[in-house]
Design a protein around this motif. Structure first.
Motif, PDB file in Angstrom:
ATOM      1  N   ARG A 219      50.430 -19.062  66.269  1.00  0.00           N
ATOM      2  CA  ARG A 219      50.006 -20.450  65.994  1.00  0.00           C
ATOM      3  C   ARG A 219      48.696 -20.791  66.712  1.00  0.00           C
ATOM      4  N   TYR A 220      47.650 -20.066  66.348  1.00  0.00           N
ATOM      5  CA  TYR A 220      46.353 -20.275  66.989  1.00  0.00           C
ATOM      6  C   TYR A 220      45.642 -21.496  66.404  1.00  0.00           C
ATOM      7  N   ARG A 221      45.221 -22.380  67.272  1.00  0.00           N
ATOM      8  CA  ARG A 221      44.526 -23.596  66.830  1.00  0.00           C
ATOM      9  C   ARG A 221      43.049 -23.282  66.612  1.00  0.00           C
ATOM     10  N   THR A 222      42.638 -23.272  65.332  1.00  0.00           N
ATOM     11  CA  THR A 222      41.263 -22.860  65.012  1.00  0.00           C
ATOM     12  C   THR A 222      40.253 -23.973  65.251  1.00  0.00           C
ATOM     13  N   LYS A 223      40.720 -25.226  65.242  1.00  0.00           N
ATOM     14  CA  LYS A 223      39.841 -26.414  65.310  1.00  0.00           C
ATOM     15  C   LYS A 223      39.045 -26.624  64.039  1.00  0.00           C
ATOM     16  N   ASP A 224      39.210 -25.772  63.047  1.00  0.00           N
ATOM     17  CA  ASP A 224      38.495 -25.939  61.775  1.00  0.00           C
ATOM     18  C   ASP A 224      39.296 -26.864  60.862  1.00  0.00           C
ATOM     19  N   ILE A 225      38.586 -27.762  60.204  1.00  0.00           N
ATOM     20  CA  ILE A 225      39.254 -28.765  59.356  1.00  0.00           C
ATOM     21  C   ILE A 225      39.185 -28.347  57.891  1.00  0.00           C
ATOM     22  N   THR A 226      40.361 -28.284  57.265  1.00  0.00           N
ATOM     23  CA  THR A 226      40.425 -27.892  55.852  1.00  0.00           C
ATOM     24  C   THR A 226      41.721 -28.407  55.237  1.00  0.00           C
ATOM     25  N   GLN A 227      41.973 -28.009  54.010  1.00  0.00           N
ATOM     26  CA  GLN A 227      43.276 -28.274  53.400  1.00  0.00           C
ATOM     27  C   GLN A 227      43.627 -27.085  52.519  1.00  0.00           C
ATOM     28  N   ILE A 228      44.930 -26.931  52.224  1.00  0.00           N
ATOM     29  CA  ILE A 228      45.361 -25.710  51.520  1.00  0.00           C
ATOM     30  C   ILE A 228      46.055 -26.052  50.207  1.00  0.00           C
ATOM     31  N   ASP A 229      45.680 -25.319  49.162  1.00  0.00           N
ATOM     32  CA  ASP A 229      46.280 -25.501  47.850  1.00  0.00           C
ATOM     33  C   ASP A 229      47.143 -24.261  47.560  1.00  0.00           C
ATOM     34  N   TYR A 230      48.430 -24.491  47.275  1.00  0.00           N
ATOM     35  CA  TYR A 230      49.358 -23.361  47.082  1.00  0.00           C
ATOM     36  C   TYR A 230      49.562 -22.985  45.612  1.00  0.00           C
ATOM     37  N   GLU A 231      48.908 -23.714  44.707  1.00  0.00           N
ATOM     38  CA  GLU A 231      49.046 -23.387  43.279  1.00  0.00           C
ATOM     39  C   GLU A 231      48.354 -22.051  42.984  1.00  0.00           C
ATOM     40  N   PRO A 232      48.964 -21.225  42.131  1.00  0.00           N
ATOM     41  CA  PRO A 232      48.297 -19.958  41.777  1.00  0.00           C
ATOM     42  C   PRO A 232      46.918 -20.247  41.165  1.00  0.00           C
ATOM     43  N   CYS A 233      46.015 -19.299  41.329  1.00  0.00           N
ATOM     44  CA  CYS A 233      44.632 -19.504  40.884  1.00  0.00           C
ATOM     45  C   CYS A 233      44.446 -18.948  39.469  1.00  0.00           C
ATOM     46  N   LYS A 234      43.444 -19.431  38.775  1.00  0.00           N
ATOM     47  CA  LYS A 234      43.137 -18.930  37.425  1.00  0.00           C
ATOM     48  C   LYS A 234      42.796 -17.444  37.439  1.00  0.00           C
ATOM     49  N   CYS A 235      42.346 -16.946  38.591  1.00  0.00           N
ATOM     50  CA  CYS A 235      41.952 -15.533  38.681  1.00  0.00           C
ATOM     51  C   CYS A 235      43.169 -14.610  38.682  1.00  0.00           C
ATOM     52  N   GLY A 236      44.363 -15.184  38.799  1.00  0.00           N
ATOM     53  CA  GLY A 236      45.583 -14.365  38.787  1.00  0.00           C
ATOM     54  C   GLY A 236      46.150 -14.138  40.182  1.00  0.00           C
ATOM     55  N   ARG A 237      45.365 -14.415  41.193  1.00  0.00           N
ATOM     56  CA  ARG A 237      45.871 -14.241  42.572  1.00  0.00           C
ATOM     57  C   ARG A 237      46.771 -15.425  42.920  1.00  0.00           C
ATOM     58  N   THR A 238      47.810 -15.089  43.691  1.00  0.00           N
ATOM     59  CA  THR A 238      48.762 -16.152  44.054  1.00  0.00           C
ATOM     60  C   THR A 238      48.577 -16.622  45.489  1.00  0.00           C
ATOM     61  N   PHE A 239      47.768 -15.912  46.247  1.00  0.00           N
ATOM     62  CA  PHE A 239      47.558 -16.336  47.637  1.00  0.00           C
ATOM     63  C   PHE A 239      46.937 -17.727  47.678  1.00  0.00           C
ATOM     64  N   ALA A 240      47.457 -18.555  48.600  1.00  0.00           N
ATOM     65  CA  ALA A 240      46.991 -19.933  48.736  1.00  0.00           C
ATOM     66  C   ALA A 240      45.491 -19.965  48.973  1.00  0.00           C
ATOM     67  N   ARG A 241      44.901 -21.097  48.632  1.00  0.00           N
ATOM     68  CA  ARG A 241      43.439 -21.229  48.750  1.00  0.00           C
ATOM     69  C   ARG A 241      43.098 -22.354  49.713  1.00  0.00           C
ATOM     70  N   MET A 242      42.243 -22.071  50.670  1.00  0.00           N
ATOM     71  CA  MET A 242      41.828 -23.135  51.586  1.00  0.00           C
ATOM     72  C   MET A 242      40.456 -23.675  51.187  1.00  0.00           C
ATOM     73  N   ALA A 243      40.321 -24.990  51.302  1.00  0.00           N
ATOM     74  CA  ALA A 243      39.055 -25.624  50.927  1.00  0.00           C
ATOM     75  C   ALA A 243      37.974 -25.219  51.907  1.00  0.00           C
ATOM     76  N   LYS A 244      36.736 -25.359  51.489  1.00  0.00           N
ATOM     77  CA  LYS A 244      35.600 -25.118  52.400  1.00  0.00           C
ATOM     78  C   LYS A 244      35.832 -25.867  53.694  1.00  0.00           C
ATOM     79  N   ILE A 245      35.418 -25.278  54.785  1.00  0.00           N
ATOM     80  CA  ILE A 245      35.611 -25.929  56.089  1.00  0.00           C
ATOM     81  C   ILE A 245      34.781 -27.214  56.129  1.00  0.00           C
TER      82      ILE A 245
END
Ligand code: DLL
Length: 432
Positions: free
Chosen positions: A294-320
């Motif tokens: 549980r390392y605190r990165t201090k970077d601010i973002t948000q995460i989308d868990y919906e599968p991507c159009k590219c076919g990958r299912t790994f969650a996607r984090m918004a630009k920092i």
């Protein structure tokens, strides 16, 4: 895809794997790292007590101070004869943050990197110039081994010596560039100056290590004629390879089989519901050299868990959006440099080079936004110059809610960067 079976796992499978690895990790940290043993024992956490991913919340956070306090090797999970590489991040003050890798870690690292480079569109046909500084910084060697694993031709130019970079780019017909976005911008500017921009054959930019708004990215793409992708990581977690853009560019895919991400409120430490914006906290699920709970990165973002159009299912984090400690507090208002960058980049008469200078006078903060003119001829037209300054001031005020001083400065008068750009000059403490 580089590892299709893994990159397209169902959410359920991802979470099962993460839970299994989290239990392993807690047990590993208990057995191998006295620092974590003490922390976990005090918190009453054992591997057996982790029954679901939510139980991660019983584990205390780890911070940069914990790494500093145990400098240099205190958080290592293996004796030195199993550590085959050391990296470190410079930091602005004091001792660097030191990280170690086992052979397995390096193997996983190049897999993670190869996946992300492939997602960005790199192939074994690419000739890739790596213009990150080689050395203790993780950027260059991280991408280096990932790209080699993918089969690309790696040209390890390192950062700096820009004219030579551009010469090799032409001679080798380099197709992909690895660098910070600010250095890419500078390379483009220099190539134009040298009159060879049309002889460059770049198609792909694998950028990262610092923030870059979509507007800035558009400018870089226009200058260099390539498709730019964003890549995120940090030394403490591995280096680059934590997450990166695919061709859809709708968030950076997190390598979730190696990294478990949470978003927390950076003030209270409370875990926020899925989809919220907040501070990114990462648990490394497979690292042996220096695992992070549980390392605190201090970077601010948000995460989308919906599968991507590219076919990958790994969650996607918004630009920092920024770092919680980079956020400027100007007269009580929170200002992220990325908000300013977005506004500035929407004006075509100014160049993508700016500096933010913060001072304090009469107990009040002042923010000066210095930005370069794209075209020196504007300097001769006072009316046009004043109008441009007024428009920028107005748009900044609309977005930030505060007054700023906008200074239009001569073309090429602001510092250029070969690594991470330093755009903030905060003089407030010196003014006291
Ligand atoms: O910058 C690792 C890296 C190298 C990532 C090359 C991507 C490419 P550090 O030097 O430890 O590691 O710096 C980590 O840089 O906490 C962020 O604040 C910032 N950062 C890294 N990538 C991005 C990005 C490397 N894509 C710190 N966007 C992190 C915005 C980034 N900020």
């Amino acid at each position: 895809m580089f590892q299709k079976d893994i990159e397209t796992m169902s959410r359920q499978k991802i979470e099962e794997l993460q839970l299994e690895r989290l239990k392993w990790l807690v047990d590993y940290c208990m057995k191998n790292i006295p620092f974590y043993n003490k922390r976990l024992t005090e918190a009453g956490v054992t591997a057996e007590k982790i029954k679901s991913l939510k139980d991660i919340e019983y584990i205390p956070y780890t911070t940069k101070d914990d790494i500093r306090d145990t400098y240099p090797f205190g958080l290592f999970g293996q004796p030195m004869n199993k550590i085959v590489r050391i990296h470190a991040s410079s930091g602005t003050t004091g001792k660097p943050t030191v990280v170690g890798y086992t052979k397995n870690d390096l193997e996983n690292w190049s897999d993670c990197m190869a996946r992300l480079c492939c997602a960005a569109g790199a192939t074994d046909e690419d000739i890739v110039q790596i213009a990150f500084g080689y050395g203790l910084f993780t950027g260059a060697l991280g991408l280096h081994y990932g790209l080699e694993k993918l089969g690309a031709t790696v040209v390890p130019t390192s950062s700096g010596n820009t004219e030579k970079q551009i010469m090799l780019m032409q001679d080798f017909q380099t197709t992909a560039l690895v660098s910070t976005p600010s250095y890419a911008q500078y390379i483009g500017e220099k190539a134009k100056e040298m009159g060879v921009i049309d002889k460059i054959n770049l198609k792909l930019g694998l950028f990262g290590s610092e923030g870059c708004t979509v507007e800035m990215r558009d400018q870089i793409e226009k200058t260099l004629g390539l498709f730019a992708t964003d890549n995120y990581g940090m030394s403490e977690l591995m280096g680059p390879g934590v997450s990166g853009d695919c061709r859809e560019r709708c968030g950076m895919h997190i390598n979730e089989d190696h990294f478990l991400a949470e978003i927390i409120d950076s003030k209270t430490g409370e875990v926020l519901p899925k989809g919220s914006q907040g501070e990114l906290v990462i648990t490394t699920l497979t690292k042996e050299g220096i695992p992070m709970l549980r390392y605190r990165t201090k970077d601010i973002t948000q995460i989308d868990y919906e599968p991507c159009k590219c076919g990958r299912t790994f969650a996607r984090m918004a630009k920092i959006k920024g770092r919680s400690d980079d956020m400027l507090k100007i007269r009580g208002v929170n200002v992220f440099p990325s908000q300013i960058e977005s506004v500035l980049m929407s004006f075509d008469k100014i160049a993508p080079h700016y500096q933010l200078v913060v001072t304090r006078a009469d107990y009040s903060d002042r923010l000066e936004v210095k930005v370069e003119l794209a075209d020196a001829s504007l300097l001769e037209n006072y009316g046009a110059l004043e109008k441009l300054r007024g428009d920028i001031h107005h748009n900044l005020k609309t977005v930030l809610g505060i007054d700023t001083k906008v200074s239009l400065v001569e073309s090429k008068s602001l510092e250029r960067f070969q690594g991470k750009a330093k755009r903030i000059v905060d003089l407030r403490n010196q003014d006291k």
